[in-house]
Enzyme design. Structure first.
Site, PDB file in Angstrom:
ATOM      1  N   ASP A  95      -2.860   2.794  -6.090  1.00 13.42           N
ATOM      2  CA  ASP A  95      -1.814   2.832  -5.059  1.00 13.42           C
ATOM      3  C   ASP A  95      -1.748   1.572  -4.198  1.00 13.42           C
ATOM      4  OD1 ASP A  95      -4.138   3.225  -3.702  1.00 13.42           O
ATOM      5  OD2 ASP A  95      -3.428   4.893  -2.489  1.00 13.42           O
ATOM      6  N   GLU A  96      -2.320   0.474  -4.628  1.00 11.30           N
ATOM      7  CA  GLU A  96      -2.140  -0.755  -3.855  1.00 11.30           C
ATOM      8  C   GLU A  96      -2.180  -1.977  -4.767  1.00 11.30           C
ATOM      9  OE1 GLU A  96      -5.456  -1.843  -1.249  1.00 11.30           O
ATOM     10  OE2 GLU A  96      -6.594  -0.181  -2.096  1.00 11.30           O
ATOM     11  N   ASP A 156       0.867  -1.176   0.000  1.00  4.43           N
ATOM     12  CA  ASP A 156       0.000   0.000   0.000  1.00  4.43           C
ATOM     13  C   ASP A 156       0.905   1.229   0.000  1.00  4.43           C
ATOM     14  OD1 ASP A 156      -2.297   1.446   0.075  1.00  4.43           O
ATOM     15  OD2 ASP A 156      -2.674   1.170   2.217  1.00  4.43           O
TER      16      ASP A 156
END
Lengths: 482, 392
Positions: B107-108, B11
């Site tokens: 973003d992960e 993350d």
């Protein structure tokens, strides 16, 4: 309101007016599913509309009491149909060879006649007509057939010619028998129509009495008659023919409308019908028309109206009156009002090449037949067929790598430069097969001319000879092969 | 017994803010609020950095409120394109460690490293540490990693040591770890479900075990089996890599910096998403003839219109006019819009065959955008733009 009228005349009018009546699920204005009736002594004014187009007509009737009502169109049409048409399919007594029918069908000649629902009955070996068609349509069929024969000239293949002769005989008999049936049932049938102030409608005939409810006329939208319109007059048959010639190229696009119609381009002594979708372009020109203004004018007739007018057109002349917003057609005692497309048609003249230097002459039937076979093996994205011309031979190739099939056949042709010199180099170009078939189907002559310049440039299709003061061409854009 | 899997959830930490700081190091050292300038009175915080978070600033907070909390902070609108660019570069780093990557959002991502531990002598912590440092050293942004034997535990774990941390759960620690956490840490448990669960005295994940499956089926609905599995530390879902499914459609959308009914501005945004979608189609060598334009209004209702174009293409020029016409049907003056997007359906492989159009001189435009693609690939998406999208 009270009047009486012959069933045939009444049916004919209601039938034509109902072409624009929207289905009840397609309109937010329920009154539009009705036909406007207003009686003024012996004149019955009828109007129907979907707000895009209006059809109006004045019928002579035997009126006894003035008044008006909006009549549910589908109900009335169905009732009249059921009253006057006893027998919905008519067979020709004369036997007809199924081989001849198959031959004509395979060559795509029956569909051209098939506007009138002629089918072959395998069990009885006869031709059958289905549907409800008033008398004049059958007259139209005979006329159509005559024109068809004229335009095609002589058919090369002997058995094809026999088949066509056979078909003509059979269709004539078929027409006669259907017309007889129709006449017998409609000629004498009188319809009595009344409505009261509660908008209750009563239709009386010798069969009995039918009652249903209409609507008050108050909210019914009516077309606005304008003055100072430009005017063009042209024969109804020619108009129909011209529309038929270019219609397949109209772009079927709901959201960008500038090509979603037939462009009618009036020049000094020239009337042009043009349609294009960017991939092909059809243009037909005549000088046989009359007009009031001598200045250049043009408009885009929306495809819906393009489809509508030929259904109403008769042999007599057709008058178009227009400004830049709307057009009014006058066809016998019918008027059609339509909106025009408020957009700019592309500059079509600039894309028609003038320097195509290679000329291919080929038999249209041979090519069409080959293309129909090739089309089975084209890919689904571009539907491309490849032409390879060398010497006197045209090879047509198609392949579908996705499903793994291919086809190839060769027909004779004539390939020369504009000045008549033989071209010895091979030339190849590819097209979307369905565009080709549609374009070729509108060429009237037995042979067709293609002109080319380069494999990625526009190609032009022309009939070898043109008729009746007209000038027809089609442009087709190739498929670039990656 | 099946071999224990090692699943990483990576993350990115304050991703948008970190990217901004990486691009412009002058922003470092002060609270940074990505979402709007100080003058964007109607703006919403989209991503605060950690200094801003310390001041109490949270995602989705009004800019005006954030301004009260950190008046000295840097407030910026966000730079279009750099986030997906960084996201792509992060993913490239991931590929050095395993081919089994499932991107969850910008973003992960989940990574299955079970088969790729050899260079790290079988130590998954070593791998995670190397990966985290690799991202930091290469790109100058940080991430946090959760490690466990399944997706849901890893996802929950990655939140534990933020920023720049690693949380490693041994297989037999997983349940104990979970049981002590608040139940809303389970992905998918939102406000409504939480309220429901609280009503029955379920506050911690461990409390979920006090009831049996039929209770969840009756009371909670769709979460029934899932919640119990999480509480038991069971999650057998595989990593779905991009290449696993045959892509039949491709879409691109953008949430605007502020809600607007400014048609001119919205049309620019539309061009921007269209351009990105077409660029992606070209990259994957697809063509399409099936265009959908989508908008989300300020009240979060969504509407969309589709159109079949006459020929297949992957060049924005062929779709632009149609996208405007479709957008026109969705646009109402006065109705605020917060998101615009496009989707291409019925994707086909591009075999290079092309139906020529007499009114469109496509060759020049095609070579232009193809060259733009090359430049963008080498440098950055934003180094070259059309005038249309210059100022957005």
């Amino acid at each position: 309101m009270k009047f009486s009228i012959s069933a045939e005349k009444f049916f004919n009018a209601v039938n034509k007016l109902s072409y624009v009546v929207p289905g009840s699920s397609h309109t937010t204005l329920p009154i539009l599913s009705n036909i406007y009736f207003k009686l003024d002594s012996n004149k019955l004014r009828m109007v129907s509309t979907d707000l895009e187009a209006f059809i109006t007509t004045d019928l002579n009737v035997e009126g006894t009491e003035d008044g008006g009502v909006a009549v549910p169109a589908r109900k009335l049409l169905e009732l009249l149909k059921a009253m006057i048409i006893k027998n919905e399919s008519v067979s020709v007594t004369e036997k007809y060879s199924s081989d001849s029918y198959g031959l004509l069908n395979a060559e795509g000649l029956v569909p051209e006649l098939n506007l009138y629902s002629i089918k072959y009955d395998n069990a009885k070996g006869t031709l059958v007509y289905r549907g409800s068609i008033p008398e004049e349509t059958f007259e139209g069929l005979k006329e159509e057939f005559r024109l068809f024969k004229e335009n095609k000239g002589t058919i090369a293949a002997e058995d094809l010619k026999t088949a066509l002769d056979d078909l003509e005989k059979a269709v004539t008999a078929l027409g006669k028998s259907a017309v007889d049936t129709f006449k017998k049932t409609t000629e004498k049938l009188k319809i009595k129509f009344e409505s009261n102030d509660k908008n209750k409608i009563t239709v009386n005939s010798k069969n009995g009495k039918y009652q249903f409810f209409g609507e008050p006329l108050d909210d019914y939208p009516l077309p606005q008659d304008k003055t100072e319109l430009s005017r063009i007059e042209i024969s109804g048959n020619r108009f129909k023919r011209f529309i038929q010639k270019v219609k397949h190229s109209v772009k079927n696009d709901e959201i960008r409308r500038n090509m979603a119609g037939v462009f009618i381009d009036l020049r000094k002594n020239e009337l042009r019908f043009v349609a294009t979708d960017g991939f092909r372009l059809s243009k037909i020109i005549t000088s046989e028309f009359s007009h009031t203004n001598s200045k250049d004018e043009n408009f885009i007739l929306p495809i819906k109206t393009v489809d509508l007018i030929p259904k109403i057109v008769t042999d007599s002349s057709l008058v178009m009156e227009f400004d830049n917003m709307m057009i009014k057609f006058t066809i016998d005692n019918f008027n059609v009002y339509s909106k025009l497309i408020d957009d700019t048609f592309p500059n079509y003249e600039s894309v028609i090449p003038k320097d195509n230097d290679k000329k291919l002459l080929v038999n249209r039937y041979d090519l069409l037949s080959a293309l129909r076979r090739a089309s089975i093996f084209t890919d689904k994205v571009t539907m491309k067929v490849k032409f390879e011309v060398i010497g006197g031979e045209l090879t047509i190739k198609s392949d579908n790598p996705e499903i793994g099939g291919e086809g190839e056949e060769t027909i004779n042709c004539d390939f020369k430069t504009n000045s008549g010199d033989e071209i010895s180099d091979a030339f190849s170009i590819a097209f979307n097969v369905s565009y080709l078939v549609e374009c070729l189907s509108q060429i009237d002559t037995d042979e067709v001319i293609f002109t080319f310049s380069a494999p990625a440039k526009a190609s032009i299709l022309l009939p070898v000879a043109s008729m009746n003061e007209e000038n027809f061409m089609e442009l087709i854009m190739p498929v670039r092969v990656g | 017994m099946p071999k224990t899997r090692y699943i990483l959830h990576v993350d990115m930490d304050a991703f948008f803010a970190s990217c901004e700081e990486a691009v412009n190091p002058d922003l470092k050292g002060k609270p940074l609020i990505v979402g709007g300038t100080k003058n964007d009175t109607r703006g919403i915080v989209s991503c605060p950095n950690y200094l801003a978070r310390k001041k109490g600033i949270r995602t989705a907070m009004p800019i005006t409120r954030a301004l009260q909390l950190a008046p000295e902070g840097n407030f910026i609108r966000g730079t279009r394109g750099i986030y997906s660019d960084y996201s792509k570069r992060v993913r490239e780093i991931f590929y050095k460690y395993t081919p089994l990557i499932e991107p969850m959002s910008i973003d992960e991502a989940f990574l299955d490293v079970t088969q790729t531990l050899r260079p790290f002598k079988g130590d998954v912590y070593e791998l995670a540490f190397a990966l985290k440092e690799d991202v930091k050293n290469t790109l100058g942004i940080t991430c946090s990693v959760g490690i466990s034997s399944n997706k849901v535990c890893s996802k929950i774990a990655s939140k534990e040591n933020k920023p720049d941390g690693i949380t490693y759960l041994l297989k037999d620690e997983e349940q104990d770890f979970l049981h002590g956490l608040p139940v809303e840490r389970i992905p998918g448990v939102g406000k409504v479900t939480l309220k429901h669960l609280n009503k029955y005295g379920i506050f911690k994940i461990g409390d979920l075990l006090n009831y049996d499956k039929s209770f969840y089926e009756k009371e909670i609905g769709m979460h029934s089996g899932y919640l119990l599995n999480v509480a038991n530390g069971i999650d057998n879902r595989e990593i779905n890599t991009f290449e696993d499914y045959d892509q039949k459609s491709l879409s691109k959308e953008t949430t605007l910096d502020f809600n607007t009914d400014d048609k001119h501005y919205l049309e620019k945004e539309l061009y921007y998403v269209l351009e990105r979608a077409c660029s992606r189609m070209r990259k994957k060598n697809y063509i399409s003839n099936n265009l959908t334009v989508k908008v989300k209004y300020a009240d979060f209702t969504v509407n969309q219109k589709s159109h079949i174009i006459n020929r297949f293409s992957n060049v924005e020029m062929d779709f632009y006019e149609d996208s405007l016409a479709l957008f026109d049907k969705l646009y109402r003056k006065g109705k605020q819009i917060r998101l615009v997007g496009v989707r291409f359906g019925d994707l086909r492989d591009n075999d290079g065959n092309l139906q020529e159009d007499m009114f469109v001189k496509e060759d020049k435009f095609r070579s232009l955008v193809e060259n733009m693609d090359k430049i963008r690939k080498k440098y950055d998406y934003n180094v070259i733009k059309f005038g249309k999208t210059f100022d957005i």
